[in-house]
Design a protein around this motif. Structure first.
Motif, PDB file in Angstrom:
ATOM      1  N   ASP A 135      -5.242 -11.361 -11.125  1.00 53.93           N
ATOM      2  CA  ASP A 135      -5.089 -10.642  -9.856  1.00 53.93           C
ATOM      3  C   ASP A 135      -6.243 -10.934  -8.900  1.00 53.93           C
ATOM      4  O   ASP A 135      -6.034 -11.100  -7.697  1.00 53.93           O
ATOM      5  N   ASP A 136      -7.461 -11.014  -9.427  1.00 52.44           N
ATOM      6  CA  ASP A 136      -8.602 -11.253  -8.542  1.00 52.44           C
ATOM      7  C   ASP A 136      -8.551 -12.646  -7.919  1.00 52.44           C
ATOM      8  O   ASP A 136      -9.019 -12.849  -6.797  1.00 52.44           O
ATOM      9  N   ASP A 158      -5.856 -12.210  -5.182  1.00 49.67           N
ATOM     10  CA  ASP A 158      -6.321 -11.373  -4.067  1.00 49.67           C
ATOM     11  C   ASP A 158      -7.609 -11.905  -3.434  1.00 49.67           C
ATOM     12  O   ASP A 158      -8.139 -11.269  -2.515  1.00 49.67           O
ATOM     13  N   ARG A 202     -15.381  -7.106  -8.931  1.00 50.98           N
ATOM     14  CA  ARG A 202     -14.592  -6.323  -9.886  1.00 50.98           C
ATOM     15  C   ARG A 202     -15.587  -5.616 -10.780  1.00 50.98           C
ATOM     16  O   ARG A 202     -16.502  -6.227 -11.312  1.00 50.98           O
TER      17      ARG A 202
HETATM   18 MG    MG Z   1      -6.347  -6.858  -6.671  1.00 54.40          MG
END
Ligand code: MG
Ligand code: FPP
Length: 351
Positions: free
Chosen positions: A110-111, A114, A119
């Protein structure tokens, strides 16, 4: 999702997990809370062991996010729902570790998607090793998680693969956005149900399943987890706007900058379409060039100042209420009270 704060004390060397907000009620039953803490410590050990490899690079990259902190909400739910039935056993602990591994794997991916710089308060894995290593580290964790669940049972593997499919479809549908005449609000809710509700549901369900529950009871816990997960993600999306980076460990406004439509922005578009001037002004900022930190901060402030943000909280609270309804028929117990207060806590937080 950004979980209500439980922190691991440098997980590698001090394994005692602190229970997050919402689970304070467990303290009333000393034996129960000691049992849960002990089980979570064992899960933590198992998790770190499962993330350890002989390969120097992946040994560091696979442990990186787990060691950066995190709240271990999913394993906690697995351990807790088992306590509603025959209690924690080795299968429950292994399923709990697998739930956290799947969660971790999705965060690596996801990182990247995005372009998230932070995080858990540290640079995201792709900032440290680049996109390819971050993606492959997520894949490695998933492959180990799949092997561990396959060792447990066919039902566990079935739930896991179904969950995996929903995670992928949720992320995919978020990426492509609503298609054709698809309603934007329904699309958004289905995305968060799939990308977050699914795994929280699996965590609650598998704790019940491996803890000795019957089919209908596992379904109740599944429904609870799904609704809590949705409430959780709704709150997370609002916090993405409102939080200071220190509380959430992430960069505020990431969704806005990436053009990810979240509930406050969807509500803003609805209000603007109905002639709300303040909503229109805020949208002009949201839809503008957000590459500078100043422009992003201005857009974030405009959304937060508009009543849509409070309306988004109301929607989150309604999902929290649904979670509590799902388990309303279970006999009263300390664990049930903890699940209810956890549902309250996910929509009553700042980071
Ligand atoms: Mg994200
Ligand atoms: C976080 O959303 C993302 C998810 C909860 C799901 C991610 C799913 C995938 C990457 C696809 C499946 C991949 C695997 C490895 C199973 P967010 O960006 O809104 O939350 P954030 O604010 O915490 O980043």
């Amino acid at each position: 999702m950004t979980d209500p704060s439980v922190q691991t004390d440098s997980p590698a060397d001090a394994l005692t997990i602190k229970l997050p907000a919402g689970f304070d009620v467990l303290a009333a039953d000393e034996a129960l809370s000691a049992g849960i803490t002990e089980a979570l410590d064992q899960v933590e050990e198992q998790l770190l062991e499962a993330l350890t490899t002989d390969d120097e690079l992946t040994n560091t990259s696979a442990r990186y996010l787990a060691e950066a902190g995190g709240k271990r909400i999913r394993p906690l739910l697995t351990v807790l729902t088992a306590q509603l039935f025959d209690g924690v056993n080795a299968e429950v602990r292994q399923a709990a570790a697998v739930m956290e591994m799947i969660h971790l794997a999705t965060l690596y991916h996801d990182d990247v998607m995005d372009s998230a710089p932070l995080r858990r308060g540290t640079p995201s894995a792709h900032e440290v090793w680049g996109n390819s290593v971050a993606i492959l580290t997520g894949d490695l964790i998933l492959s180990r998680a799949s092997r561990m669940m396959a060792e447990l049972s066919q039902e566990g593997a079935r739930v896991q693969s179904h969950t995996f499919e929903r995670l992928v479809m949720g992320q995919l549908h978020e990426t492509v956005g609503p298609q054709g005449s698809e309603d934007a609000y329904k699309h958004y809710l289905s995305v968060i149900a799939d990308k977050t509700g699914s795994l929280v549901a699996a965590a609650a369900r598998l704790g019940a399943h491996f803890g000795g529950a019957e089919g209908a009871q596992t379904q109740l816990l599944h429904d609870y987890g799904e609704a809590v997960g949705i409430a959780f993600q709704l709150a997370d999306d609002i916090i993405d706007l409102a939080a200071d980076g220190e509380a959430s460990g992430k960069t505020p406004g990431t969704d806005l900058r990436e053009g990810v439509p979240t509930l406050p922005v969807l509500l803003l578009r609805g209000a603007a379409a109905q002639g709300d001037e303040a909503a229109r002004d805020a949208l002009t900022l949201v839809d503008g060039d957000l590459s500078s930190d100043e422009a992003l901060a201005e857009a974030v402030s405009a959304v937060v100042a508009h009543p849509v943000t409070e309306r988004a909280w109301e929607v989150a609270r309604s999902w929290s209420a649904r979670a509590k309804e799902a388990i309303a028929d279970l006999p009263d117990s300390t664990v049930k009270q903890a699940l209810n207060s956890f549902a309250d806590a996910v929509v009553d937080r700042e980071g």
